[in-house]
Design an enzyme around this catalytic site. Structure first.
Site, PDB file in Angstrom:
ATOM      1  N   GLY A 111       0.784  -1.236   0.000  1.00 36.07           N
ATOM      2  CA  GLY A 111       0.000   0.000   0.000  1.00 36.07           C
ATOM      3  C   GLY A 111       0.812   1.281   0.000  1.00 36.07           C
ATOM      4  N   LEU A 114      -0.812   3.868  -2.394  1.00 32.37           N
ATOM      5  CA  LEU A 114      -2.059   4.368  -1.812  1.00 32.37           C
ATOM      6  C   LEU A 114      -1.768   5.371  -0.706  1.00 32.37           C
ATOM      7  CD1 LEU A 114      -4.308   1.179  -1.593  1.00 32.37           C
ATOM      8  CD2 LEU A 114      -4.589   3.134  -3.113  1.00 32.37           C
ATOM      9  N   HIS A 254     -12.116  -4.803   1.611  1.00 34.65           N
ATOM     10  CA  HIS A 254     -12.283  -5.364   0.273  1.00 34.65           C
ATOM     11  C   HIS A 254     -13.539  -6.222   0.129  1.00 34.65           C
ATOM     12  CE1 HIS A 254      -8.546  -3.785  -1.141  1.00 34.65           C
ATOM     13  NE2 HIS A 254      -7.824  -4.462  -0.261  1.00 34.65           N
ATOM     14  N   GLU A 282      -6.621  -8.397  -1.487  1.00 36.38           N
ATOM     15  CA  GLU A 282      -7.580  -7.872  -2.460  1.00 36.38           C
ATOM     16  C   GLU A 282      -7.842  -8.895  -3.550  1.00 36.38           C
ATOM     17  OE1 GLU A 282      -9.155  -6.182  -6.004  1.00 36.38           O
ATOM     18  OE2 GLU A 282      -7.076  -6.911  -5.809  1.00 36.38           O
ATOM     19  N   HIS A 333       1.962 -39.536  -0.576  1.00 34.61           N
ATOM     20  CA  HIS A 333       2.922 -38.484  -0.227  1.00 34.61           C
ATOM     21  C   HIS A 333       2.265 -37.404   0.631  1.00 34.61           C
ATOM     22  CE1 HIS A 333       6.532 -35.951  -1.200  1.00 34.61           C
ATOM     23  NE2 HIS A 333       5.659 -34.977  -0.914  1.00 34.61           N
ATOM     24  N   GLU A 334       1.143 -36.858   0.166  1.00 33.62           N
ATOM     25  CA  GLU A 334       0.484 -35.772   0.892  1.00 33.62           C
ATOM     26  C   GLU A 334      -0.102 -36.253   2.212  1.00 33.62           C
ATOM     27  OE1 GLU A 334       1.003 -32.872  -0.046  1.00 33.62           O
ATOM     28  OE2 GLU A 334       1.777 -33.329  -2.046  1.00 33.62           O
ATOM     29  N   HIS A 337       2.621 -36.104   4.795  1.00 32.35           N
ATOM     30  CA  HIS A 337       2.758 -34.745   5.337  1.00 32.35           C
ATOM     31  C   HIS A 337       1.683 -34.471   6.383  1.00 32.35           C
ATOM     32  CE1 HIS A 337       5.932 -33.493   2.724  1.00 32.35           C
ATOM     33  NE2 HIS A 337       5.219 -33.551   1.602  1.00 32.35           N
TER      34      HIS A 337
END
Length: 452
Positions: A111, A114, A254, A282, A333-334, A337
């Site tokens: 920002g 802005l 937003h 945003e 694999h996931e 994790h």
């Protein structure tokens, strides 16, 4: 208006000479030659025709500090500096020298632009904006000329609007104000910076139009020391990534024009978007609205925001469909994790999927417990374990590993290197610059193997 009058007078003169019987062929030849030279010089940048952006009378919606969320401390610090300009009569009685420049530093998307626009409205100043790249050309002298024109345009704009203050904003000033002597091909960079220093030194409190320069950069380390000394950029305002409360405030800004469903919890979205800038947030809100429109929904639901977080972080979903064997490997694999992440900290897994997105065939996203800026040795070791858990799960369930773990290994090695730099390894406190590479490699490898 002046251009049209000149063209009309020129045509009238040509018609008069033709009626009088004069041969105007030499005049036409000279005019064509002059026009060609002007066009060539303009294309090459030898003639400055740059019109810098002036938002004084463009009808653009004025930005105020209330439109900027998550930067309360930076806004307060900036306001204190701007009050010297608003109350210039009082500061003259106290013998206070007015500020000439304010430098906004911080990551992209936080920002800074802005805040500069809001500063112009706060001080009732004419606003002129430019980018650092607009001043650099391969021809010597062009950049310095454009710097002079920038300050001249600011004063002229303020005079046209009957204002006594003008605010110049230069984005990416590291391009214009980089350290001198680093470019050996020619001195265009140095001449341009020297002209900027001269213009800043020439700003006075008793000028008819008081000019304030605000610049923004995310590479303050590249700036020339002469530009940063007191008397030029007198204030440095840090515009950093927002914290959790700041992210909630930005999300409220937003989403105020968007229909939200009852299940939307901005606090949850803010917690899961740690590290997001204002621009990221945003984009997150905008992507959530796009997803709702795509599904034909009249309101934006929490699942739309959850999907948008993944999209902003990793990219959009891909159409490619891996083979069944690859999908099974990705799932194993996931899951590895996710299982270790839950063992380390219960409830830490936010998203688990095998849907390809960006460069990833699947991913597991953790929910940050809170905004964390300092990491302990235990935390880093646990994170290394979670990063390695995917490849370990592949080896246990499928009997071997795959190249899909390369990204996990890179993150694990970076975390181990952070431990070495922070004195958390067996070496204790070390100097990273003088540490032998073989010893550093051996220590990092040991840290990773212990967690594996």
């Amino acid at each position: 208006m002046l251009k049209e009058i000149s063209i009309g007078l020129s045509l009238a003169a040509v018609i008069y000479l033709l009626i009088a019987g004069y041969d105007i062929t030499p005049l036409l030849f000279l005019a064509a030659a002059g026009g060609g030279l002007y066009y060539f010089a303009r294309m090459r940048g030898l003639i400055n025709v740059k019109n810098f952006e002036n938002t004084g009378n463009t009808g653009r919606q004025e930005v105020t500090f209330s439109d900027i969320g998550g930067q309360d401390s930076a806004i307060q610090e900036l306001k204190e500096a701007l009050d010297f300009i608003k109350n210039h009569f009082s500061i003259r009685k106290l013998g206070i020298r007015p500020l000439k420049g304010i430098l906004l530093t911080g990551p992209p998307g936080t920002g800074k632009t802005l805040m500069a626009r809001a500063a112009a409205g706060y001080t009732d100043a004419a606003f002129v904006a430019a980018s650092g790249s607009e001043f650099i050309e391969m021809y010597a002298g062009v950049g310095a000329q454009r710097v002079r024109r920038l300050f001249q345009s600011a004063r002229e704009s303020a005079s046209r609007q009957n204002k006594s203050n003008a605010l110049i904003f230069i984005d990416e000033i590291e391009i214009l104000g980089g350290k001198r002597g680093q470019t050996t091909s020619h001195l265009e960079y140095d001449q341009t910076l020297n002209q900027l220093l001269v213009e800043m030194d020439g700003l006075k409190v008793d000028d008819k139009v008081r000019v304030l320069l605000i610049a923004a950069t995310n590479r303050a380390d590249m700036l020339d020391p002469a530009l940063l000394r007191p008397g030029r950029f007198d204030r440095r305002v840090k515009v950093d990534l927002p914290d959790k409360e700041g992210r909630i405030e930005i999300l409220k800004l937003h989403t105020r024009n968007k229909p939200l469903a009852e299940d939307v919890k901005l606090e949850t979205i803010a917690r899961e978007s740690f590290g997001f800038s204002g621009a990221h947030l945003e984009s997150l809100a905008n992507e959530a609205a796009i997803l709702a429109m795509r599904e034909g929904c009249k309101e934006i639901c929490q699942r739309h925001f959850n999907e948008s977080i993944d999209k902003v972080m990793l990219g959009g979903r891909l159409d490619r469909r891996p083979s069944e064997a690859d999908m099974r490997r990705v799932a194993v694999h996931e899951t590895g994790h996710a299982l270790l992440s839950e063992i380390v900290r219960s409830g830490s897994v936010s998203t688990l999927t095998v849907t390809p997105r960006g460069d990833a065939l699947g991913y597991m996203r953790q929910t940050p417990e809170d905004d964390t800026y300092l990491y302990t040795k235990d935390y880093l070791e646990n994170q290394i374990s979670v990063m390695l858990a995917g490849s370990v799960a592949e080896e246990i369930i499928l009997g071997n590993r795959s190249t899909g773990s390369s990204g996990d290994f890179e993150q694990a090695l970076r975390a181990a290197e952070t431990m070495v730099r922070s004195g958390m390894s067996r070496l204790g406190v070390v100097c990273p610059d003088t540490l032998p590479q073989d010893l550093k490699h051996q220590t990092i490898t040991e840290i990773v193997k212990v967690q594996e």
